[in-house]
Design an enzyme around this catalytic site. Sequence first.
Site, PDB file in Angstrom:
ATOM      1  N   HIS A  83       0.478  -0.257  14.163  1.00  0.00           N
ATOM      2  CA  HIS A  83       0.420  -1.322  13.156  1.00  0.00           C
ATOM      3  C   HIS A  83       0.257  -2.686  13.846  1.00  0.00           C
ATOM      4  O   HIS A  83      -0.560  -3.500  13.443  1.00  0.00           O
ATOM      5  CB  HIS A  83       1.714  -1.380  12.334  1.00  0.00           C
ATOM      6  CG  HIS A  83       1.950  -0.189  11.444  1.00  0.00           C
ATOM      7  ND1 HIS A  83       3.151   0.472  11.394  1.00  0.00           N
ATOM      8  CD2 HIS A  83       1.150   0.438  10.545  1.00  0.00           C
ATOM      9  CE1 HIS A  83       3.087   1.450  10.508  1.00  0.00           C
ATOM     10  NE2 HIS A  83       1.881   1.458   9.982  1.00  0.00           N
ATOM     11  N   LYS A 120      10.429   6.893  -3.841  1.00  0.00           N
ATOM     12  CA  LYS A 120      10.678   7.459  -2.518  1.00  0.00           C
ATOM     13  C   LYS A 120      11.867   6.781  -1.865  1.00  0.00           C
ATOM     14  O   LYS A 120      12.111   5.598  -2.089  1.00  0.00           O
ATOM     15  CB  LYS A 120       9.451   7.235  -1.628  1.00  0.00           C
ATOM     16  CG  LYS A 120       8.330   8.215  -1.889  1.00  0.00           C
ATOM     17  CD  LYS A 120       7.319   8.087  -0.773  1.00  0.00           C
ATOM     18  CE  LYS A 120       6.026   8.804  -1.107  1.00  0.00           C
ATOM     19  NZ  LYS A 120       4.931   8.319  -0.253  1.00  0.00           N
ATOM     20  N   ARG A 177      -7.181   5.970  12.071  1.00  0.00           N
ATOM     21  CA  ARG A 177      -6.826   6.680  13.297  1.00  0.00           C
ATOM     22  C   ARG A 177      -7.844   7.787  13.511  1.00  0.00           C
ATOM     23  O   ARG A 177      -9.034   7.518  13.568  1.00  0.00           O
ATOM     24  CB  ARG A 177      -5.407   7.237  13.187  1.00  0.00           C
ATOM     25  CG  ARG A 177      -4.351   6.202  13.400  1.00  0.00           C
ATOM     26  CD  ARG A 177      -2.999   6.632  12.942  1.00  0.00           C
ATOM     27  NE  ARG A 177      -2.969   6.705  11.491  1.00  0.00           N
ATOM     28  CZ  ARG A 177      -1.875   6.651  10.756  1.00  0.00           C
ATOM     29  NH1 ARG A 177      -0.719   6.571  11.323  1.00  0.00           N
ATOM     30  NH2 ARG A 177      -1.937   6.698   9.447  1.00  0.00           N
ATOM     31  N   SER A 182       4.005   6.403  11.473  1.00  0.00           N
ATOM     32  CA  SER A 182       5.419   6.178  11.151  1.00  0.00           C
ATOM     33  C   SER A 182       6.114   7.506  10.866  1.00  0.00           C
ATOM     34  O   SER A 182       7.251   7.725  11.278  1.00  0.00           O
ATOM     35  CB  SER A 182       5.556   5.285   9.916  1.00  0.00           C
ATOM     36  OG  SER A 182       4.962   4.050  10.120  1.00  0.00           O
TER      37      SER A 182
HETATM   38  P1  ADP Z   1       1.697   5.366   8.395  1.00  0.00           P
HETATM   39  O1  ADP Z   1       0.371   5.908   7.918  1.00  0.00           O
HETATM   40  O2  ADP Z   1       1.859   5.307   9.870  1.00  0.00           O
HETATM   41  O3  ADP Z   1       2.886   5.904   7.666  1.00  0.00           O
HETATM   42  P2  ADP Z   1       1.370   3.014   6.767  1.00  0.00           P
HETATM   43  O4  ADP Z   1       1.304   3.708   5.488  1.00  0.00           O
HETATM   44  O5  ADP Z   1       2.355   1.913   6.861  1.00  0.00           O
HETATM   45  O6  ADP Z   1       1.711   3.849   8.035  1.00  0.00           O
HETATM   46  O7  ADP Z   1      -0.076   2.512   7.193  1.00  0.00           O
HETATM   47  C1  ADP Z   1      -0.669   1.317   6.802  1.00  0.00           C
HETATM   48  C2  ADP Z   1      -2.067   1.266   7.347  1.00  0.00           C
HETATM   49  O8  ADP Z   1      -2.020   1.209   8.773  1.00  0.00           O
HETATM   50  C3  ADP Z   1      -2.947   2.477   7.019  1.00  0.00           C
HETATM   51  O9  ADP Z   1      -4.259   2.030   6.795  1.00  0.00           O
HETATM   52  C4  ADP Z   1      -2.897   3.314   8.271  1.00  0.00           C
HETATM   53  O10 ADP Z   1      -4.072   4.086   8.422  1.00  0.00           O
HETATM   54  C5  ADP Z   1      -2.813   2.234   9.320  1.00  0.00           C
HETATM   55  N1  ADP Z   1      -2.210   2.711  10.559  1.00  0.00           N
HETATM   56  C6  ADP Z   1      -0.967   3.175  10.733  1.00  0.00           C
HETATM   57  N2  ADP Z   1      -0.768   3.530  12.015  1.00  0.00           N
HETATM   58  C7  ADP Z   1      -1.926   3.279  12.661  1.00  0.00           C
HETATM   59  C8  ADP Z   1      -2.378   3.462  14.009  1.00  0.00           C
HETATM   60  N3  ADP Z   1      -1.588   3.986  14.925  1.00  0.00           N
HETATM   61  N4  ADP Z   1      -3.661   3.119  14.282  1.00  0.00           N
HETATM   62  C9  ADP Z   1      -4.461   2.610  13.303  1.00  0.00           C
HETATM   63  N5  ADP Z   1      -4.108   2.426  12.048  1.00  0.00           N
HETATM   64  C10 ADP Z   1      -2.857   2.753  11.715  1.00  0.00           C
END
Ligand code: ADP
Length: 162
Positions: free
Chosen positions: A17, A41, A90, A128
């Site tokens: 992030h 949730k 990702r 996460s």
């Molecule tokens: P997660 O998918 O890790 O639970 P979130 O829902 O908070 O996290 O993700 C928010 C945004 O950040 C999404 O678009 C997700 O694809 C992106 N994201 C999360 N982790 C990464 C990472 N390691 N690399 C690139 N994008 C990421």
Amino acid sequence: MRAAIYPGSFDPLTNGHLSLIQRGLQMFDRVVVAIAVNPKKTPLFTMQERMQLIAEAIGPEPRVEIDHFEGLMVDYVRKRKMNVVLRGLRAMSDFEYEFQLANMNRRLAPELETVFMMTGEDYFYVSSNLVREVASFGGNVEGMVPPTVLAKLTEKFGKKAP
Ligand code: ADP
């Protein structure tokens, strides 16, 4: 002034992030990190904890704002009078969901544009979800999350003896 909203659950914030926020700041003048609150949730970290962890990891950066919202993201983006959403990609697994979401959001709010960025190769596998799972079994997630998040995870789950 170019501004983007970066929505997510950030439960908790990872270095993936953070890398995305830093990249976003190279493209946009301002990035609003918006925590999506889902009352159905039960998160690991409360919204306040998540906000604080993000603020600590980012440090004093006037171009980043941390906010939260409930309900439809498009409603929040409209309320904020913004029209760019930043999302991360990702591996392949993200593509299908993000593609669906971007198209759904475009349908709901045609003025909205979703911009995708990829993280550095060091973090492309970090989520996460996985961080929570590994940490809950006492696994070491050092290097995947900022030090303050690591400390908070250790506080919650404890640490396995080496
Ligand atoms: P997660 O998918 O890790 O639970 P979130 O829902 O908070 O996290 O993700 C928010 C945004 O950040 C999404 O678009 C997700 O694809 C992106 N994201 C999360 N982790 C990464 C990472 N390691 N690399 C690139 N994008 C990421």
